[in-house]
Design a protein around this motif. Structure first.
Motif, mmCIF file in Angstrom:
data_model
loop_
_atom_site.group_PDB
_atom_site.id
_atom_site.type_symbol
_atom_site.label_atom_id
_atom_site.label_comp_id
_atom_site.label_asym_id
_atom_site.label_seq_id
_atom_site.Cartn_x
_atom_site.Cartn_y
_atom_site.Cartn_z
ATOM 1 N N ARG A 1 0.830 -1.202 0.000
ATOM 2 C CA ARG A 1 0.000 0.000 0.000
ATOM 3 C C ARG A 1 0.867 1.256 0.000
ATOM 4 N N TRP A 2 0.441 2.229 -0.791
ATOM 5 C CA TRP A 2 1.002 3.575 -0.742
ATOM 6 C C TRP A 2 0.035 4.493 0.000
ATOM 7 N N LEU A 3 0.582 5.354 0.831
ATOM 8 C CA LEU A 3 -0.194 6.412 1.473
ATOM 9 C C LEU A 3 0.539 7.728 1.241
ATOM 10 N N GLN A 4 -0.191 8.713 0.761
ATOM 11 C CA GLN A 4 0.356 10.048 0.580
ATOM 12 C C GLN A 4 -0.349 10.980 1.573
ATOM 13 N N LEU A 5 0.396 11.475 2.543
ATOM 14 C CA LEU A 5 -0.138 12.345 3.582
ATOM 15 C C LEU A 5 0.167 13.786 3.198
ATOM 16 N N ALA A 6 -0.883 14.536 2.904
ATOM 17 C CA ALA A 6 -0.717 15.908 2.417
ATOM 18 C C ALA A 6 -0.621 16.885 3.584
ATOM 19 N N ASN A 7 -0.183 18.108 3.271
ATOM 20 C CA ASN A 7 -0.004 19.111 4.323
ATOM 21 C C ASN A 7 -1.320 19.755 4.761
ATOM 22 N N ASN A 8 -2.432 19.359 4.142
ATOM 23 C CA ASN A 8 -3.750 19.869 4.548
ATOM 24 C C ASN A 8 -4.566 18.829 5.308
ATOM 25 N N GLY A 9 -3.917 17.742 5.721
ATOM 26 C CA GLY A 9 -4.604 16.708 6.481
ATOM 27 C C GLY A 9 -5.314 15.666 5.639
ATOM 28 N N LYS A 10 -5.234 15.787 4.341
ATOM 29 C CA LYS A 10 -5.862 14.811 3.455
ATOM 30 C C LYS A 10 -4.910 13.646 3.207
ATOM 31 N N VAL A 11 -5.495 12.503 2.862
ATOM 32 C CA VAL A 11 -4.683 11.331 2.553
ATOM 33 C C VAL A 11 -5.185 10.701 1.265
ATOM 34 N N ALA A 12 -4.241 10.274 0.439
ATOM 35 C CA ALA A 12 -4.542 9.465 -0.738
ATOM 36 C C ALA A 12 -3.864 8.114 -0.531
ATOM 37 N N SER A 13 -4.561 7.048 -0.849
ATOM 38 C CA SER A 13 -3.989 5.725 -0.635
ATOM 39 C C SER A 13 -4.497 4.755 -1.682
ATOM 40 N N TRP A 14 -3.629 3.833 -2.069
ATOM 41 C CA TRP A 14 -4.008 2.811 -3.036
ATOM 42 C C TRP A 14 -3.091 1.615 -2.871
ATOM 43 N N VAL A 15 -3.562 0.476 -3.361
ATOM 44 C CA VAL A 15 -2.804 -0.776 -3.315
ATOM 45 C C VAL A 15 -2.246 -1.087 -4.686
ATOM 46 N N GLU A 16 -1.008 -1.534 -4.692
ATOM 47 C CA GLU A 16 -0.389 -2.051 -5.903
ATOM 48 C C GLU A 16 -0.150 -3.547 -5.716
ATOM 49 N N ARG A 17 -0.186 -4.279 -6.826
ATOM 50 C CA ARG A 17 0.096 -5.715 -6.806
ATOM 51 C C ARG A 17 1.351 -6.004 -7.611
ATOM 52 N N LEU A 18 1.985 -7.127 -7.299
ATOM 53 C CA LEU A 18 3.151 -7.515 -8.069
ATOM 54 C C LEU A 18 2.771 -7.745 -9.517
#
Length: 278
Positions: free
Chosen positions: A259-276
């Motif tokens: 899983r990737w999580l991107q934590l932004a400076n405005n308190g928002k988060v974007a997240s997604w799963v990658e597979r091999l």
């Protein structure tokens, strides 16, 4: 080379990109199982392939979080290999325990419910009540494992620690632990989730700045919501479990993931799963 564990992450763009990997299940020696599958070798290859694939993308990785079940056999040499591999990335990282890090299953060729559970000591490198501070977020890492058990817990002392941290810092917060705190609608694994989840949620209700919880343990990708918190379950870097199954079952048609999580400076988060890649 970054020191272990990570304590502070600061980036020029104030966004933090986190790679979550979980449920590595590494063991040694690499012996074949009764059904002919060399699960130890597969897990070893997948762990290293996941790291290579994830870190070969254009996404900058600022932190690697390993959320438990690093091993299937609790041996110092296995942890040594994992930590050497992670150190070699040059990226700050932190690791917490899962049930397999404090409990070995005897007779692993038997059905899941018939195995004997053997308590094991926790490797000193695995963290508990650990804080990673970023420019705009605080990350709170907990050890939810119970020695000799599959299920987990957030102890009263853990809850007290969380409350103190959340009261003393109003940055958006992320909690990372191994065991899931919301059922995933698979009866067998939900019987081994965080045992005192309702008490945990009652205490967390007071903190609007708790935004994200990540866990492993379920070997599947799910997103749930409760009390304004987004709760992510993340696939294993090795074998997967079939979702929405009442009885234990592997999902042999789904690739290992992360899983990737991107934590932004405005308190928002974007997240997604990658597979091999297949």
């Amino acid at each position: 080379m970054p020191t272990y564990p990570a304590h502070k992450i600061s980036t020029a763009d104030k966004q933090v990109n986190i790679l979550q990997i979980t449920d590595l299940h590494l063991s040694t020696p690499l012996t074949s199982t009764a059904d002919g599958d060399n699960k130890a070798a597969v897990c070893q290859d997948c762990f290293e392939t996941v790291l290579h694939q994830a870190l070969s993308t254009e996404i900058r990785c600022d932190l690697i979080l390993v959320t438990g079940d690093l091993v299937s056999q609790v041996k110092t040499t296995v942890y040594d290999h994992i930590f050497e591999t992670l150190h070699a990335t040059g990226i700050p990282f932190a690791c917490i325990a899962g049930n397999h890090d404090v409990t070995e299953e005897d007779d692993s060729d038997l059905p899941f419910m018939e195995r004997t559970l053997i308590p094991q000591p926790t490797d000193a490198r695995l963290l508990n009540r650990h804080v990673i501070d970023t420019d705009y977020w605080q990350l709170l890492l907990l050890d939810s494992s119970i020695t000799g058990k599959v299920a987990g817990e957030v102890t009263p002392a853990d809850v007290e620690w969380l409350c103190k941290r959340l009261e003393s810092c109003d940055k958006p917060a992320l909690i990372a632990l191994h065991h899931h705190v919301i059922p995933v609608d698979s009866a067998w694994i939900d019987s081994h989730m965080t045992e005192n989840a309702e008490d945990f949620w009652q205490h967390m209700a007071a903190y609007d700045h708790l935004k994200v919880i990540i866990s492993g343990h379920t070997h599947q990708d799910q997103i749930r919501h409760r009390q304004g918190v987004t709760v992510y379950s993340t696939p294993s870097t090795c074998y997967q479990f079939k979702p929405f199954e009442n009885d234990f079952a592997y999902d042999k048609n789904t690739q290992p993931g992360y899983r990737w999580l991107q934590l932004a400076n405005n308190g928002k988060v974007a997240s997604w799963v990658e597979r091999l890649d297949t």
